[in-house]
Motif scaffolding. Structure first.
Motif, PDB file in Angstrom:
ATOM      1  N   ARG A   1       1.369  -6.704  -5.960  1.00 27.22           N
ATOM      2  CA  ARG A   1       2.398  -5.690  -6.748  1.00 27.22           C
ATOM      3  C   ARG A   1       3.353  -6.198  -7.328  1.00 27.22           C
ATOM      4  O   ARG A   1       4.002  -7.433  -6.946  1.00 27.22           O
ATOM      5  N   VAL A   2       3.787  -5.722  -8.648  1.00 32.04           N
ATOM      6  CA  VAL A   2       4.939  -6.160  -9.264  1.00 32.04           C
ATOM      7  C   VAL A   2       5.763  -4.965  -9.561  1.00 32.04           C
ATOM      8  O   VAL A   2       5.562  -4.228  -9.833  1.00 32.04           O
TER       9      VAL A   2
ATOM     10  N   ILE B   1      10.021  -8.712  -9.218  1.00 29.95           N
ATOM     11  CA  ILE B   1       9.420  -9.193  -7.811  1.00 29.95           C
ATOM     12  C   ILE B   1       8.036  -9.059  -7.805  1.00 29.95           C
ATOM     13  O   ILE B   1       7.388  -8.106  -8.382  1.00 29.95           O
ATOM     14  N   ILE B   2       7.274 -10.021  -7.461  1.00 31.13           N
ATOM     15  CA  ILE B   2       5.885 -10.201  -7.187  1.00 31.13           C
ATOM     16  C   ILE B   2       5.318 -10.145  -5.771  1.00 31.13           C
ATOM     17  O   ILE B   2       5.921 -11.183  -4.948  1.00 31.13           O
ATOM     18  N   ASP B   3       4.754  -9.410  -5.192  1.00 33.72           N
ATOM     19  CA  ASP B   3       4.151  -9.166  -3.852  1.00 33.72           C
ATOM     20  C   ASP B   3       2.721  -9.497  -3.628  1.00 33.72           C
ATOM     21  O   ASP B   3       1.918  -9.082  -4.660  1.00 33.72           O
ATOM     22  N   VAL B   4       2.300 -10.307  -2.688  1.00 29.47           N
ATOM     23  CA  VAL B   4       0.864 -10.574  -2.451  1.00 29.47           C
ATOM     24  C   VAL B   4       0.712 -10.073  -1.055  1.00 29.47           C
ATOM     25  O   VAL B   4       1.470 -10.889  -0.205  1.00 29.47           O
ATOM     26  N   GLU B   5      -0.313  -9.148  -0.681  1.00 25.02           N
ATOM     27  CA  GLU B   5      -0.515  -8.933   0.719  1.00 25.02           C
ATOM     28  C   GLU B   5      -1.836  -9.303   1.082  1.00 25.02           C
ATOM     29  O   GLU B   5      -2.909  -8.769   0.287  1.00 25.02           O
TER      30      GLU B   5
ATOM     31  N   PRO C   1      18.122  -0.034  -9.067  1.00 25.24           N
ATOM     32  CA  PRO C   1      17.851   1.183  -8.258  1.00 25.24           C
ATOM     33  C   PRO C   1      16.524   2.034  -8.743  1.00 25.24           C
ATOM     34  O   PRO C   1      15.998   2.812  -8.080  1.00 25.24           O
ATOM     35  N   ASN C   2      16.122   2.049 -10.097  1.00 21.74           N
ATOM     36  CA  ASN C   2      14.957   2.798 -10.614  1.00 21.74           C
ATOM     37  C   ASN C   2      14.112   1.762 -10.495  1.00 21.74           C
ATOM     38  O   ASN C   2      13.228   1.431 -11.537  1.00 21.74           O
ATOM     39  N   ARG C   3      13.427   1.533  -9.349  1.00 20.41           N
ATOM     40  CA  ARG C   3      12.415   0.497  -9.176  1.00 20.41           C
ATOM     41  C   ARG C   3      11.162   1.220  -9.255  1.00 20.41           C
ATOM     42  O   ARG C   3      10.717   2.130  -8.939  1.00 20.41           O
ATOM     43  N   LYS C   4      10.299   0.287 -10.247  1.00 22.06           N
ATOM     44  CA  LYS C   4       8.717   0.715 -10.490  1.00 22.06           C
ATOM     45  C   LYS C   4       7.995  -0.172  -9.996  1.00 22.06           C
ATOM     46  O   LYS C   4       8.145  -1.251 -10.207  1.00 22.06           O
ATOM     47  N   PHE C   5       6.757   0.235  -9.645  1.00 22.11           N
ATOM     48  CA  PHE C   5       5.755  -0.561  -9.203  1.00 22.11           C
ATOM     49  C   PHE C   5       4.561  -0.423  -9.857  1.00 22.11           C
ATOM     50  O   PHE C   5       4.058   0.569 -10.300  1.00 22.11           O
ATOM     51  N   TYR C   6       3.827  -1.696 -10.148  1.00 19.09           N
ATOM     52  CA  TYR C   6       2.600  -1.877 -10.745  1.00 19.09           C
ATOM     53  C   TYR C   6       1.603  -2.328  -9.512  1.00 19.09           C
ATOM     54  O   TYR C   6       2.014  -3.620  -9.077  1.00 19.09           O
TER      55      TYR C   6
END
Length: 326
Positions: A72-73, A111-115, A78-83
């Protein structure tokens, strides 16, 4: 550089990029999940290319990982968008084995998340990949195994049992000596003039027969891993009630291992109820530091209706800490 560090908790890794130009490359520091050290890298061209790969080592060469994961990137603000990527599952050995092109113009801070949903060991000689989680089995000596086998027979066959346990849906037989050695609460029942001493009977009616059998299996040293995982919450309640410190700690460690968006609020409530500071901190980090609060916004209202006021205050303070001005 400070923004090459990746933070991890449970099976989630998060990389906060503080600065990234329109045409550049960046690679993270190594971070450990499972038995491997991993890297993330990003490259900007027409797309933002995100790569995930294990650090070259003897472990990754001899036991390469088969990973199932989601990326997830998101931008910062405040206007957070997710890809969010699809669920990927593949063998990862080098930086060329996986790349995810993100069709968005991410510059500056993001931010880059890896789950990691699953990790398995890929055998080099063929065959089925073996799971990494759960990985709580303990190597035991021959004498210890023999002793545990004897205790297991005592429990399963009721050899010289001297106490009956009444659960919510059945009875079990056990041994006062084993229970007393494992719990100060049980020891007090049998060493003082309480009804349990006279009747040789214990009422544990807040547990089912199956979950109580899991408790006894733990006390007798022969609990199966799948039974422990299945009955963790019931075992946690019993460990707290009967002052079985090592079981309580084992449950807390286990509950830390698979925090996800579907169970984090329940885990937080259990952590508060049983005063599990490590689990509580882990849940709060997962929700706020790692931004997963967005994933449970539909459930948060119901949670707040039943949550303790002091717990709500701690959550509010966590929000202030995470989002304080830099």
């Amino acid at each position: 550089m400070g923004d090459t560090k990746v933070e991890t908790i449970s099976r989630l890794a998060q990389w906060r990029i503080e600065s990234f130009g329109p045409c550049s490359y960046k690679k993270s520091d190594p971070f450990k999940v499972g038995i491997w050290n991993w890297h993330l890298s990003i490259e900007k061209n027409r797309y933002l290319y995100v790569r995930l790969f294990p650090e070259p080592s003897r472990v990754s060469k001899e036991q390469p990982p088969v990973a199932r994961f989601i990326l997830r990137v998101s931008n910062v603000g405040p206007n957070r968008k997710f890809y969010i990527s699809p669920v990927h599952e593949r063998l990862l050995r080098t930086s060329e084995d996986f790349v995810w092109p993100v069709d968005s113009n991410f510059l500056g801070r993001f931010i880059i998340d890896v789950e990691f949903l699953d990790l398995r060991l890929c055998p080099l000689n063929g065959g089925e990949a073996s799971p990494v989680w759960p990985n709580d089995a303990m190597m035991q000596s021959v004498s210890t195994k023999s002793t545990l086998q004897s205790l297991s027979r005592m429990l399963k066959e009721g050899i010289l049992s001297d106490v009956t346990i009444h659960t919510s849906d059945g009875t079990l037989s056990a041994h006062k000596a084993i229970l007393s050695a494992s719990s100060t609460v049980f020891r007090s029942m049998f060493h003082h003039d309480l009804k349990e001493k006279e009747s040789s009977t214990i009422h544990i009616e807040d547990m089912s027969r199956e979950s109580c059998m899991a408790l006894l299996s733990y006390l007798y040293g022969n609990i199966a891993q799948e039974d422990f995982w299945k009955h963790r919450l019931a075992l946690l309640g019993a460990a707290n009630k009967y002052d079985i410190v090592d079981l309580k700690e084992a449950c807390e460690e286990s509950l830390m291992e698979d925090i996800n968006s579907g169970n984090v609020l329940e885990r937080l409530q259990e952590a508060w109820l049983y005063q599990l500071e490590k689990l509580k901190k882990g849940c709060l980090m997962y929700l706020f530091d790692f931004g997963k609060i967005y994933d449970v916004r539909d459930e948060i209202s119901a949670f707040f209706k039943n949550a303790d006021r002091e717990l709500m205050l701690e959550m509010f303070q966590e929000v202030l800490t995470v989002w304080k001005p830099v």
